[in-house]
Design an enzyme around this catalytic site. Structure first.
Site, PDB file in Angstrom:
ATOM      1  N   LYS A  91       0.823  -1.217   0.000  1.00 12.85           N
ATOM      2  CA  LYS A  91       0.000   0.000   0.000  1.00 12.85           C
ATOM      3  C   LYS A  91       0.854   1.262   0.000  1.00 12.85           C
ATOM      4  O   LYS A  91       1.922   1.292   0.607  1.00 12.85           O
ATOM      5  CB  LYS A  91      -0.908   0.029   1.241  1.00 12.85           C
ATOM      6  N   HIS A 125      -3.439   3.519   0.717  1.00 10.24           N
ATOM      7  CA  HIS A 125      -3.653   3.101   2.112  1.00 10.24           C
ATOM      8  C   HIS A 125      -4.725   3.913   2.822  1.00 10.24           C
ATOM      9  O   HIS A 125      -5.465   3.417   3.654  1.00 10.24           O
ATOM     10  CB  HIS A 125      -2.326   3.231   2.878  1.00 10.24           C
ATOM     11  N   LYS A 262      -4.161 -11.215  11.343  1.00 10.24           N
ATOM     12  CA  LYS A 262      -2.736 -11.113  11.691  1.00 10.24           C
ATOM     13  C   LYS A 262      -2.468 -11.893  12.970  1.00 10.24           C
ATOM     14  O   LYS A 262      -3.193 -11.750  13.957  1.00 10.24           O
ATOM     15  CB  LYS A 262      -2.392  -9.636  11.916  1.00 10.24           C
TER      16      LYS A 262
HETATM   17  N1  NAP Z   1      -5.676  -0.885   5.412  1.00 12.03           N
HETATM   18  C1  NAP Z   1      -5.553  -0.495   6.664  1.00 12.03           C
HETATM   19  O1  NAP Z   1      -5.624   0.682   6.961  1.00 12.03           O
HETATM   20  C2  NAP Z   1      -5.340  -1.515   7.732  1.00 12.03           C
HETATM   21  C3  NAP Z   1      -5.531  -1.177   9.060  1.00 12.03           C
HETATM   22  C4  NAP Z   1      -5.368  -2.144  10.033  1.00 12.03           C
HETATM   23  C5  NAP Z   1      -5.002  -3.422   9.653  1.00 12.03           C
HETATM   24  N2  NAP Z   1      -4.794  -3.734   8.350  1.00 12.03           N
HETATM   25  C6  NAP Z   1      -4.391  -5.105   7.918  1.00 12.03           C
HETATM   26  O2  NAP Z   1      -5.243  -6.049   8.532  1.00 12.03           O
HETATM   27  C7  NAP Z   1      -4.474  -6.949   9.307  1.00 12.03           C
HETATM   28  C8  NAP Z   1      -5.268  -7.427  10.509  1.00 12.03           C
HETATM   29  O3  NAP Z   1      -5.685  -6.366  11.343  1.00 12.03           O
HETATM   30  P1  NAP Z   1      -5.013  -6.041  12.744  1.00 12.03           P
HETATM   31  O4  NAP Z   1      -3.569  -6.360  12.654  1.00 12.03           O
HETATM   32  O5  NAP Z   1      -5.452  -4.678  13.126  1.00 12.03           O
HETATM   33  O6  NAP Z   1      -5.644  -6.998  13.797  1.00 12.03           O
HETATM   34  P2  NAP Z   1      -6.509  -8.333  13.905  1.00 12.03           P
HETATM   35  O7  NAP Z   1      -6.159  -9.312  12.853  1.00 12.03           O
HETATM   36  O8  NAP Z   1      -7.912  -7.932  14.110  1.00 12.03           O
HETATM   37  O9  NAP Z   1      -6.005  -8.852  15.321  1.00 12.03           O
HETATM   38  C9  NAP Z   1      -4.665  -9.114  15.603  1.00 12.03           C
HETATM   39  C10 NAP Z   1      -4.554  -9.349  17.103  1.00 12.03           C
HETATM   40  O10 NAP Z   1      -5.317 -10.505  17.464  1.00 12.03           O
HETATM   41  C11 NAP Z   1      -4.456 -11.508  18.007  1.00 12.03           C
HETATM   42  N3  NAP Z   1      -4.898 -12.797  17.451  1.00 12.03           N
HETATM   43  C12 NAP Z   1      -4.714 -13.246  16.182  1.00 12.03           C
HETATM   44  N4  NAP Z   1      -5.289 -14.455  16.025  1.00 12.03           N
HETATM   45  C13 NAP Z   1      -5.851 -14.778  17.207  1.00 12.03           C
HETATM   46  C14 NAP Z   1      -6.569 -15.897  17.665  1.00 12.03           C
HETATM   47  N5  NAP Z   1      -6.839 -16.921  16.849  1.00 12.03           N
HETATM   48  N6  NAP Z   1      -7.003 -15.901  18.949  1.00 12.03           N
HETATM   49  C15 NAP Z   1      -6.735 -14.865  19.767  1.00 12.03           C
HETATM   50  N7  NAP Z   1      -6.062 -13.773  19.390  1.00 12.03           N
HETATM   51  C16 NAP Z   1      -5.616 -13.725  18.116  1.00 12.03           C
HETATM   52  C17 NAP Z   1      -3.050 -11.138  17.578  1.00 12.03           C
HETATM   53  O11 NAP Z   1      -2.139 -11.563  18.554  1.00 12.03           O
HETATM   54  P3  NAP Z   1      -0.749 -12.316  18.228  1.00 12.03           P
HETATM   55  O12 NAP Z   1      -0.153 -11.701  16.997  1.00 12.03           O
HETATM   56  O13 NAP Z   1       0.049 -12.070  19.452  1.00 12.03           O
HETATM   57  O14 NAP Z   1      -1.070 -13.775  18.021  1.00 12.03           O
HETATM   58  C18 NAP Z   1      -3.139  -9.612  17.521  1.00 12.03           C
HETATM   59  O15 NAP Z   1      -2.984  -9.069  18.819  1.00 12.03           O
HETATM   60  C19 NAP Z   1      -3.224  -6.143   9.617  1.00 12.03           C
HETATM   61  O16 NAP Z   1      -2.150  -6.960  10.058  1.00 12.03           O
HETATM   62  C20 NAP Z   1      -2.977  -5.458   8.317  1.00 12.03           C
HETATM   63  O17 NAP Z   1      -2.374  -6.363   7.396  1.00 12.03           O
HETATM   64  C21 NAP Z   1      -4.968  -2.792   7.394  1.00 12.03           C
HETATM   65  C1  NAG Z   2      -6.645   2.829   7.915  1.00 19.03           C
HETATM   66  O1  NAG Z   2      -7.382   2.218   8.883  1.00 19.03           O
HETATM   67  C2  NAG Z   2      -6.648   1.319   9.708  1.00 19.03           C
HETATM   68  C3  NAG Z   2      -7.598   0.619  10.571  1.00 19.03           C
HETATM   69  O2  NAG Z   2      -8.492   1.483  11.141  1.00 19.03           O
HETATM   70  C4  NAG Z   2      -5.655   2.046  10.540  1.00 19.03           C
HETATM   71  O3  NAG Z   2      -4.908   1.152  11.350  1.00 19.03           O
HETATM   72  C5  NAG Z   2      -4.780   2.719   9.607  1.00 19.03           C
HETATM   73  O4  NAG Z   2      -3.901   3.505  10.374  1.00 19.03           O
HETATM   74  C6  NAG Z   2      -5.595   3.580   8.656  1.00 19.03           C
HETATM   75  N1  NAG Z   2      -4.690   4.221   7.778  1.00 19.03           N
HETATM   76  C7  NAG Z   2      -4.460   5.519   7.837  1.00 19.03           C
HETATM   77  C8  NAG Z   2      -3.431   6.030   6.860  1.00 19.03           C
HETATM   78  O5  NAG Z   2      -5.030   6.285   8.596  1.00 19.03           O
END
Ligand code: NAP
Ligand code: NAG
Ligand code: NAG
Ligand code: NAG
Ligand code: NAG
Ligand code: NAG
Ligand code: NAG
Length: 304
Positions: A91, A125, A262
């Site tokens: 991104k 992003h 994640k």
């Molecule tokens: N486009 C955007 O703006 C944006 C924003 C946010 C996220 N993202 C993407 O979306 C992905 C996922 O979102 P996120 O990282 O915010 O969080 P998430 O996937 O909602 O949650 C991750 C958290 O949950 C824990 N976890 C994972 N699997 C689990 C399970 N089976 N049981 C219990 N706990 C569990 C992880 O701990 P551990 O790692 O310690 O296992 C971590 O603390 C990101 O990594 C990123 O690639 C994109």
């Molecule tokens: C887009 O949204 C995600 C999840 O809410 C957040 O983690 C990320 O920082 C956002 N990106 C920006 C550039 O604000």
């Protein structure tokens, strides 16, 4: 854009969705936000490939592209995979919005860091440029300029970007984009979970233009456990012999969102890919109507 299996012969981790430009993407990709360091990245990707993940979601701002690139050099041969067997998303950082040269530099930096000749998908992003107030009306023209630069690097599939998309875009942001470009984004990655279900307008415009919705923070992100401990989610998990994380991911898939869970924990990486159990309509309804509204990530609504 994808259908979940009705038999148990196909594992959900193997299912792909067809994007509006004909590319195919695994409906479960591995999220990598906050996974950093060479050793950790290698351990996590090694587990993920062994389990069957074939998609990786990263971003310039995650600061892990270089380590992902070097892990891939080791792991693709280990699992007898070719570059084209995996789907890599990166991104554009908010600071890299702008003119064509700036956007091009950002894309080529990600390609160099990931040590790959192309990206399967590349997303804007965030709909605003950094340093500007989100409500600033000039964000509209800034992100259009960025989009137009990306369409050239996409070049109808012949460029270094095999598909291009957006993230954190509201329905209004998408309407503006479609109003001035003939290239439709392939996907929109947004926060989506029972506590933050997005608007009807976003669902309907994405459906109309076949823009795949990809959910992030499906588990509520890493800063709290509100969703993983929600009493309704917990009860449904118990009744289905699933973990709460599996209920949340399965719910998103049954709502036709792709997911990017994640985890740095090998057991959880496996658990998050084990999603063949069907949730009943009654369980889906209970989650759809959970009645709690809480956002765990940034809020794109404030961006004009
Ligand atoms: N486009 C955007 O703006 C944006 C924003 C946010 C996220 N993202 C993407 O979306 C992905 C996922 O979102 P996120 O990282 O915010 O969080 P998430 O996937 O909602 O949650 C991750 C958290 O949950 C824990 N976890 C994972 N699997 C689990 C399970 N089976 N049981 C219990 N706990 C569990 C992880 O701990 P551990 O790692 O310690 O296992 C971590 O603390 C990101 O990594 C990123 O690639 C994109
Ligand atoms: C887009 O949204 C995600 C999840 O809410 C957040 O983690 C990320 O920082 C956002 N990106 C920006 C550039 O604000
Ligand atoms: C765009 O959004 C940023 C915040 O992300 C804001 O500071 C700026 O004023 C907005 N306006 C313009 C013209 O970019
Ligand atoms: C884009 O490529 C597809 C095939 O990949 C082709 O059918 C289509 O005509 C092309 N469109 C343009 C505008 O070149
Ligand atoms: C579409 O573009 C036209 C001209 O470029 C502009 O006047 C109009 O306000 C735009 N509409 C939307 C919804 O952005
Ligand atoms: C519940 O799930 C676990 C782990 O997937 C499995 O080992 C166990 O056999 C299941 N129990 C029932 C009653 O289905
Ligand atoms: C873009 C990128 O990959 N940045 C950093 C990734 O993390 C390592 C540490 O493991 C840094 O050295 C890179 O600069």
């Amino acid at each position: 854009m994808f259908s979940l299996p009705i038999t148990l012969d196909q594992q959900v981790i193997d299912i792909k969705a067809t994007l509006n430009n004909g590319s195919v993407i695994p409906i479960i990709c591995l999220g990598t936000f906050q996974i950093r360091g060479k050793g950790t990245i290698l351990k996590v990707l090694d587990a993920a490939f062994r389990i069957g993940y074939r998609g990786i979601d990263t971003a310039a701002v995650y600061g892990n592209e270089t380590d992902i690139g070097s892990a891939l050099k080791q792991l693709l041969p280990k699992y007898n995979l070719r570059r084209e067997d995996i789907f890599i998303i990166s991104k554009l950082a908010p600071e890299d919005h702008g003119d064509e040269q700036r956007v091009k530099n950002a894309v080529y930096t990600s390609l160099r860091n990931l040590d790959t000749p192309y990206l399967d998908s590349y997303l804007i992003h965030w709909p605003a440029a950094s340093g500007l107030s989100p409500a600033d009306p000039s964000n509209v023209s800034i992100r259009m300029r960025t989009w137009n630069a990306l369409t050239k690097l996409y070049d109808n599939g012949s460029g270094v970007l095999k598909s291009i998309g957006i993230s954190n875009y509201t329905a209004e942001h998408i309407r503006q984009l479609l109003n001035s470009s003939s290239v439709v984004p392939v996907l929109n990655q947004v926060e989506f979970h029972p506590h933050w279900q997005q608007t009807k307008e976003l669902h309907s415009i994405c459906k109309e233009f076949k823009i795949l919705l990809q959910a992030y923070s499906s588990l509520g992100g890493s800063s709290n456990k509100n969703l993983l401990k929600d009493p309704i989610v917990t009860e449904i998990a118990h009744n289905n012999n699933l973990s709460t994380a599996q209920v949340l991911l399965r719910w998103a898939l049954q709502r036709n969102y792709a997911v990017v869970p994640k985890s740095t924990t090998v057991e959880r990486i496996a658990e998050n890919a084990d999603l063949n159990k069907i949730l009943s309509n009654q369980d889906m309804e209970a989650l759809n109507n959970i009645g709690k509204k809480q956002k765990y990530a940034w809020n794109p609504d404030i961006v004009r």
